[in-house]
Design a protein around this motif. Structure first.
Motif, PDB file in Angstrom:
ATOM      1  N   MET A   1     -25.082 -49.510   5.262  1.00  0.00           N
ATOM      2  CA  MET A   1     -26.189 -48.697   6.108  1.00  0.00           C
ATOM      3  C   MET A   1     -27.357 -48.549   5.774  1.00  0.00           C
ATOM      4  O   MET A   1     -27.781 -48.813   4.535  1.00  0.00           O
ATOM      5  N   ARG A   2     -28.409 -48.202   6.608  1.00  0.00           N
ATOM      6  CA  ARG A   2     -29.849 -48.386   6.374  1.00  0.00           C
ATOM      7  C   ARG A   2     -30.558 -46.971   6.343  1.00  0.00           C
ATOM      8  O   ARG A   2     -29.741 -46.038   6.683  1.00  0.00           O
ATOM      9  N   THR A   3     -31.687 -46.978   5.545  1.00  0.00           N
ATOM     10  CA  THR A   3     -32.475 -45.593   5.482  1.00  0.00           C
ATOM     11  C   THR A   3     -33.505 -46.029   6.626  1.00  0.00           C
ATOM     12  O   THR A   3     -34.328 -46.958   6.352  1.00  0.00           O
ATOM     13  N   ILE A   4     -33.826 -45.101   7.763  1.00  0.00           N
ATOM     14  CA  ILE A   4     -34.702 -45.381   8.541  1.00  0.00           C
ATOM     15  C   ILE A   4     -35.757 -44.191   9.104  1.00  0.00           C
ATOM     16  O   ILE A   4     -35.083 -43.170   9.261  1.00  0.00           O
ATOM     17  N   LEU A   5     -36.790 -44.574   8.876  1.00  0.00           N
ATOM     18  CA  LEU A   5     -37.881 -43.327   9.283  1.00  0.00           C
ATOM     19  C   LEU A   5     -38.178 -43.496  10.783  1.00  0.00           C
ATOM     20  O   LEU A   5     -38.363 -44.606  11.313  1.00  0.00           O
ATOM     21  N   VAL A   6     -38.233 -42.237  11.249  1.00  0.00           N
ATOM     22  CA  VAL A   6     -38.430 -42.252  12.707  1.00  0.00           C
ATOM     23  C   VAL A   6     -39.592 -41.131  12.953  1.00  0.00           C
ATOM     24  O   VAL A   6     -39.395 -39.973  12.362  1.00  0.00           O
TER      25      VAL A   6
ATOM     26  N   ALA B   1     -36.389 -49.671   7.318  1.00  0.00           N
ATOM     27  CA  ALA B   1     -36.854 -49.650   8.826  1.00  0.00           C
ATOM     28  C   ALA B   1     -37.667 -48.562   9.318  1.00  0.00           C
ATOM     29  O   ALA B   1     -37.376 -47.501   8.748  1.00  0.00           O
ATOM     30  N   ILE B   2     -38.661 -48.683  10.162  1.00  0.00           N
ATOM     31  CA  ILE B   2     -39.590 -47.678  10.632  1.00  0.00           C
ATOM     32  C   ILE B   2     -39.672 -47.791  12.131  1.00  0.00           C
ATOM     33  O   ILE B   2     -39.785 -49.076  12.749  1.00  0.00           O
ATOM     34  N   ILE B   3     -39.303 -46.515  12.775  1.00  0.00           N
ATOM     35  CA  ILE B   3     -39.432 -46.677  14.275  1.00  0.00           C
ATOM     36  C   ILE B   3     -40.654 -45.729  14.446  1.00  0.00           C
ATOM     37  O   ILE B   3     -40.758 -44.526  14.181  1.00  0.00           O
ATOM     38  N   CYS B   4     -41.712 -46.351  15.065  1.00  0.00           N
ATOM     39  CA  CYS B   4     -42.977 -45.672  15.262  1.00  0.00           C
ATOM     40  C   CYS B   4     -42.817 -45.026  16.724  1.00  0.00           C
ATOM     41  O   CYS B   4     -43.358 -45.819  17.705  1.00  0.00           O
ATOM     42  N   ASN B   5     -42.592 -43.866  16.973  1.00  0.00           N
ATOM     43  CA  ASN B   5     -42.071 -43.326  18.360  1.00  0.00           C
ATOM     44  C   ASN B   5     -42.979 -42.255  18.597  1.00  0.00           C
ATOM     45  O   ASN B   5     -43.411 -41.977  19.780  1.00  0.00           O
ATOM     46  N   ALA B   6     -43.734 -41.334  17.469  1.00  0.00           N
ATOM     47  CA  ALA B   6     -44.443 -40.494  18.083  1.00  0.00           C
ATOM     48  C   ALA B   6     -45.725 -40.966  18.727  1.00  0.00           C
ATOM     49  O   ALA B   6     -46.350 -41.698  18.511  1.00  0.00           O
ATOM     50  N   GLY B   7     -45.873 -39.876  19.964  1.00  0.00           N
ATOM     51  CA  GLY B   7     -47.167 -40.151  20.772  1.00  0.00           C
ATOM     52  C   GLY B   7     -47.269 -39.160  21.788  1.00  0.00           C
ATOM     53  O   GLY B   7     -46.443 -38.203  21.831  1.00  0.00           O
TER      54      GLY B   7
END
Length: 238
Positions: A1-6, A78-84
């Motif tokens: 399993m992974r550690t992911i920044l959202v 992993a990084i999910i750049c979602n903020a906007g």
């Protein structure tokens, strides 16, 4: 399993992504101005993502946590750049401050975040960076000059980063959703049509993100464009 920044994990698309990741057994580090109810394997940080200096300090604190954690529980891969956010209107009606704030959150913030965290990401045998962009990154539309400027910029950054990261097996992907039925439209004077086929659901975007994360090591899903079946926009009544 992974550690992911959202980033922007507490609402709309970000919340749907967070729940999809947790359901798949991943650990999520969420960064947003607001928090949600506690969830197992979710670590939340209240951060002003519109402030470049605050974003850099936050990223540096994550790097420090990675180095000092004996369990390596903060080893983000992993990084999910979602903020906007989005503001729409004729360009001449925007103030200089409004233009700066929109470009800051939608374009500058993810680049500042990544420039700090990217060296650590490149150390993993597999890592992922995913930008949540927009159909406005593909084609500019009326009253969308400022929003499209930022989203076109993110798309260009993603394309460039693919070349920079390819040798380290860091996958860089982009999701370009059309209109999604979320709180994004709460402060706008328009919204999708009422029919289900007039808008995407936040989980539709989350599943596109999961497809990129689950791609095999030898294959990069560079870009996913996802749109409602019928493009219908309606003006809100005053």
């Amino acid at each position: 399993m992974r550690t992911i920044l959202v980033t922007g994990h507490s609402k709309g698309i970000g919340l749907a992504i967070t729940d999809a990741l947790l359901l798949s057994g991943h650990t999520v580090i969420g960064a947003s101005r607001t928090t949600i109810d506690e969830r197992e394997r979710l670590e939340q940080h209240t951060t002003d993502l519109s402030d470049a200096n605050a974003v850099e300090l936050f990223a540096k604190s994550l790097n420090k946590a990675m180095r000092t954690s004996s369990a390596n529980s903060h080893s983000i891969d992993a990084i999910i750049c979602n903020a906007g956010s989005g503001e729409f209107g004729a360009l001449e009606n925007f103030s200089a401050t409004q233009i700066q704030q929109n470009i800051q959150l939608n374009l500058v913030t993810p680049l500042v975040l990544l420039k700090t965290l990217l060296p650590g990401m490149k150390q993993h045998s597999r890592s992922d960076i995913i930008f949540i962009a927009s159909e406005s990154a593909l084609q500019g539309g009326r009253f969308g000059s400022v929003y499209s400027a930022a989203k076109f910029g993110i798309r260009g950054a993603a394309q460039a980063l693919r070349f920079e990261c390819a040798a380290t097996n860091c996958h860089v992907g982009l999701v370009n959703p059309g209109m999604v039925r979320t709180g994004f439209f709460d402060e706008l004077n328009f919204e999708p049509g009422d029919a289900s086929q007039n808008a995407l659901q936040a989980n539709d975007v989350a599943q596109a993100v999961m497809s990129i994360l689950n791609a095999p090591n030898n294959a990069v899903i560079e870009e996913i464009n996802i749109s409602p079946l019928q493009h219908v926009v309606k003006k809100k009544r005053n």
